[in-house]
Design a protein around this motif. Structure first.
Motif, mmCIF file in Angstrom:
data_model
loop_
_atom_site.group_PDB
_atom_site.id
_atom_site.type_symbol
_atom_site.label_atom_id
_atom_site.label_comp_id
_atom_site.label_asym_id
_atom_site.label_seq_id
_atom_site.Cartn_x
_atom_site.Cartn_y
_atom_site.Cartn_z
ATOM 1 N N THR A 12 0.794 -1.229 0.000
ATOM 2 C CA THR A 12 0.000 0.000 0.000
ATOM 3 C C THR A 12 0.825 1.278 0.000
ATOM 4 O O THR A 12 0.283 2.341 -0.256
ATOM 5 C CB THR A 12 -0.938 0.032 1.225
ATOM 6 O OG1 THR A 12 -0.145 0.073 2.403
ATOM 7 C CG2 THR A 12 -1.865 -1.168 1.238
ATOM 8 N N ASP B 218 -3.242 3.555 2.471
ATOM 9 C CA ASP B 218 -4.451 2.935 2.997
ATOM 10 C C ASP B 218 -4.729 3.415 4.420
ATOM 11 O O ASP B 218 -3.802 3.705 5.168
ATOM 12 C CB ASP B 218 -4.271 1.406 2.989
ATOM 13 C CG ASP B 218 -5.550 0.682 3.310
ATOM 14 O OD1 ASP B 218 -6.434 0.650 2.443
ATOM 15 O OD2 ASP B 218 -5.662 0.167 4.431
ATOM 16 N N VAL C 8 -5.607 -4.408 2.706
ATOM 17 C CA VAL C 8 -6.103 -3.034 2.794
ATOM 18 C C VAL C 8 -7.266 -2.998 3.771
ATOM 19 O O VAL C 8 -7.861 -4.025 4.091
ATOM 20 C CB VAL C 8 -6.541 -2.489 1.412
ATOM 21 C CG1 VAL C 8 -5.344 -2.339 0.487
ATOM 22 C CG2 VAL C 8 -7.594 -3.380 0.781
#
Length: 119
Positions: free
Chosen positions: A19, A23, A65
């Motif tokens: 990420t 996130d 996520v």
């Protein structure tokens, strides 16, 4: 140091490559809010440290996520990630997992009371 420190660090290490900090799980407040009840989504049992990653989260799909995870105990993570059940199938099993956990707790308490009475 609070109980989420180890979990937070482990999560940051596992998320970094996927990420790159974009996130909501990168927010410590968001992470702690997910775990605030200290309760497994599947069986309502106490969260335990995931010995593989240190993070008590079950991921619906491979991408780690925020929209893809629920807090989960080690036992439920093991059940789901063994490949036997999909996330949707675990949703169907959830009432049974809650019932099993409650029955086991009741049996443990009864056994402890029995031991105390025979001391």
């Amino acid at each position: 140091m609070n109980k989420h420190d180890f979990r937070w660090q482990a999560l940051r290490n596992s998320l970094f490559k996927q990420t790159h900090g974009s996130d909501p799980l990168w927010s410590r407040k968001y992470f702690e809010a997910i775990l605030a009840l200290d309760e497994c989504y599947w069986c309502l049992g106490e969260l335990t440290v995931n010995h593989d990653s240190g993070v008590p989260l079950d991921w619906m799909y491979g991408l780690r996520v925020a929209r893809n995870c629920v807090p989960a105990c080690r036992e439920c993570i093991d059940i789901r990630q063994s490949g036997r059940f999909t996330f949707g199938e675990m949703e169907l099993l959830r009432p049974g997992l809650v019932k099993i956990r409650k029955q086991r707790l009741a049996a443990q308490r009864a056994e402890e009371l029995t031991r105390q009475n025979y001391r």
